[in-house]
Design a protein around this motif. Structure first.
Motif, PDB file in Angstrom:
ATOM      1  N   ASP A  91     -21.320 -21.413 -88.085  1.00 54.92           N
ATOM      2  CA  ASP A  91     -20.508 -20.303 -87.277  1.00 54.92           C
ATOM      3  C   ASP A  91     -21.301 -18.966 -87.424  1.00 54.92           C
ATOM      4  N   LYS A  92     -21.745 -18.704 -88.341  1.00 52.07           N
ATOM      5  CA  LYS A  92     -22.520 -17.420 -88.749  1.00 52.07           C
ATOM      6  C   LYS A  92     -24.372 -17.534 -89.182  1.00 52.07           C
ATOM      7  N   ASP A 130     -15.237 -18.663 -88.179  1.00 52.71           N
ATOM      8  CA  ASP A 130     -14.773 -18.024 -86.974  1.00 52.71           C
ATOM      9  C   ASP A 130     -13.506 -18.387 -86.762  1.00 52.71           C
TER      10      ASP A 130
END
Ligand code: DON
Length: 315
Positions: free
Chosen positions: A84-85, A134
Motif C-alpha cells: 500500500d505505502k 489503506d
C-alpha cells in the motif's frame, strides 16, 4: 528421483512418529490465558501440514484444529502495508532490528529515541503497521486485510473469530497503552482505538494448519503461488518479510530457532507456527501449549526434529 521427492517420502514415512515423540513436551508448556478466550484451546494438541509446489500435502496429528493467527498475521499485514505505502513510508514508522525483549514489551519505545518500534513483528511494530493499511475506515482496512489473507490462503471462507477478537479487545490494556505511547511518539496517524481495532481483528483471523501452509508456500516461492501460477506479492516484499521472520519471527527466541531449525518462521500466541523451506515447501504447525517466550513448545520441538533429520537449515 529429485531431492524434493526424497525428503517428501521420508516425511511421509516418519511424520506421525515425529509428532508422537514431540507431543509429550507440551506438558511443559502453558496455553496463553492473557487473552481469556485463548485459554480454551487444547493444551495437548499438536498438528502439522506440509504442502509442496504441486499441491501435494502431508499431514499428521491435530492438523484440523482451528486457531487464530495472532502474531502470524503480522507478517502479512507488513506485506500489505508495503504494497500500500512502499518501503520508505513503512520504514519511517518501524525499524529493522530485533529487540531481545518480550513480544509485548514497550521498554525501548521510551528508552531509545526516536521512539519508533524496533521491528514490525513485535506488538508495537504491528500496531504501527496497522495504521499504514489503506482504507477510509477501520472496517474497510480490516476488509482489505481479510481479502488479502483469503487470496494468500486460497480460502474464501477465512474469517474472524469474533469471540477471540472481543476477548482481546476487552483485555488489551498493555497494547492500548502501547498505542497511546506510539501516538505520543508521533508514530501513529489517526485515532488510536481505530488502529487497535484493525490490529485486534487481524490477530483474530481463524485458520488451520493447511491454511498456514498455503500462505507459507506463497512466501516459499517468492510471492507467486506455485499451484495457480498467480503472483500475489512482489518479490522484494517477500524478501523483506522472510528476513524479519528469520531475525525476529520467533521473538526473543529467534536466534535459538535459527540455530536449531534454520528456517524463516513466525509464531503466534495461540500456538501456530508458519514456516517454509524456500523453493520447496510451505508448512503450518499448531500446538497451543507455549514455552516461556510465547512460542509453541511442542511445535518448536517438532520443527527442530524434522529440520535436523532432513538437514533443512538454510545456514
Ligand atoms: O497482541 C497480542 O498480544 C496478540 N494478539 C498477539 C501476540 C502474539 O501472538 C505473540 N506470539 N507469540
Amino acid at each position: 528421483m529429485s531431492d524434493i521427492d526424497k525428503d517428501f517420502t521420508i516425511v511421509q514415512e516418519r511424520l506421525e512418529d515425529w509428532v508422537k515423540t514431540s507431543l509429550p513436551c507440551s506438558a511443559n508448556g502453558r496455553v496463553a490465558a492473557y487473552i481469556p478466550e485463548l485459554s480454551k484451546a487444547p493444551s495437548d494438541a499438536l498438528g502439522i501440514y506440509i504442502l509442496d509446489k504441486q499441491g501435494q500435502a502431508l499431514s499428521a496429528g491435530d492438523c484440523g484444529l482451528q486457531f487464530t493467527m495472532q502474531s502470524i498475521s503480522k507478517v502479512f499485514t507488513l506485506i500489505l502495508a508495503l504494497m500500500d505505502k512502499g518501503e520508505k513510508a513503512v520504514f519511517s514508522k518501524v525499524g529493522m532490528e530485533p529487540t531481545g525483549d518480550n513480544f509485548n514489551s514497550m521498554l525501548k519505545l521510551e528508552l531509545v529515541r526516536p521512539g519508533i518500534p524496533f521491528n514490525p513483528l513485535i506488538n508495537a511494530g504491528a500496531i504501527a503497521i496497522s495504521s499504514l493499511i489503506d482504507g477510509v475506515s477501520p472496517a474497510e482496512k480490516s476488509a482489505r486485510v481479510l481479502s488479502f489473507f483469503r487470496s494468500l490462503a486460497s480460502n474464501d471462507s477465512l474469517d474472524y473469530d469474533e469471540d477471540v477478537y472481543r476477548s482481546e479487545s476487552e483485555t488489551a490494556n498493555l497494547n492500548r497503552s502501547m498505542g497511546y505511547l506510539l501516538k505520543d511518539n508521533g508514530v501513529l496517524e489517526g485515532d488510536v482505538d481505530e488502529v487497535l481495532d484493525v490490529y485486534f481483528r487481524h490477530c483474530s483471523i481463524n485458520v488451520n494448519c493447511a491454511d498456514l501452509s498455503r500462505m507459507a508456500l506463497v512466501l516459499a516461492f517468492d510471492g507467486a503461488d506455485p499451484i495457480t501460477g498467480e503472483r500475489l506479492i512482489p518479490r522484494r516484499y517477500v524478501q523483506i518479510a522472510k528476513t524479519f521472520m528469520t531475525t525476529c519471527g520467533m521473538y526473543n527466541a529467534s536466534g535459538e530457532f535459527a540455530i536449531q531449525v534454520g528456517l524463516p518462521a513466525k509464531s503466534g500466541v495461540s500456538g501456530g507456527i508458519l514456516t517454509m523451506v524456500p523453493g520447496r515447501y510451505g508448512i503450518g504447525v499448531v500446538g497451543p501449549a507455549l514455552n516461556a517466550k510465547g512460542n509453541s513448545i511442542a511445535g518448536v520441538q517438532l520443527l527442530e526434529t524434522i529440520a535436523q533429520e532432513l538437514d533443512w537449515s538454510l545456514f
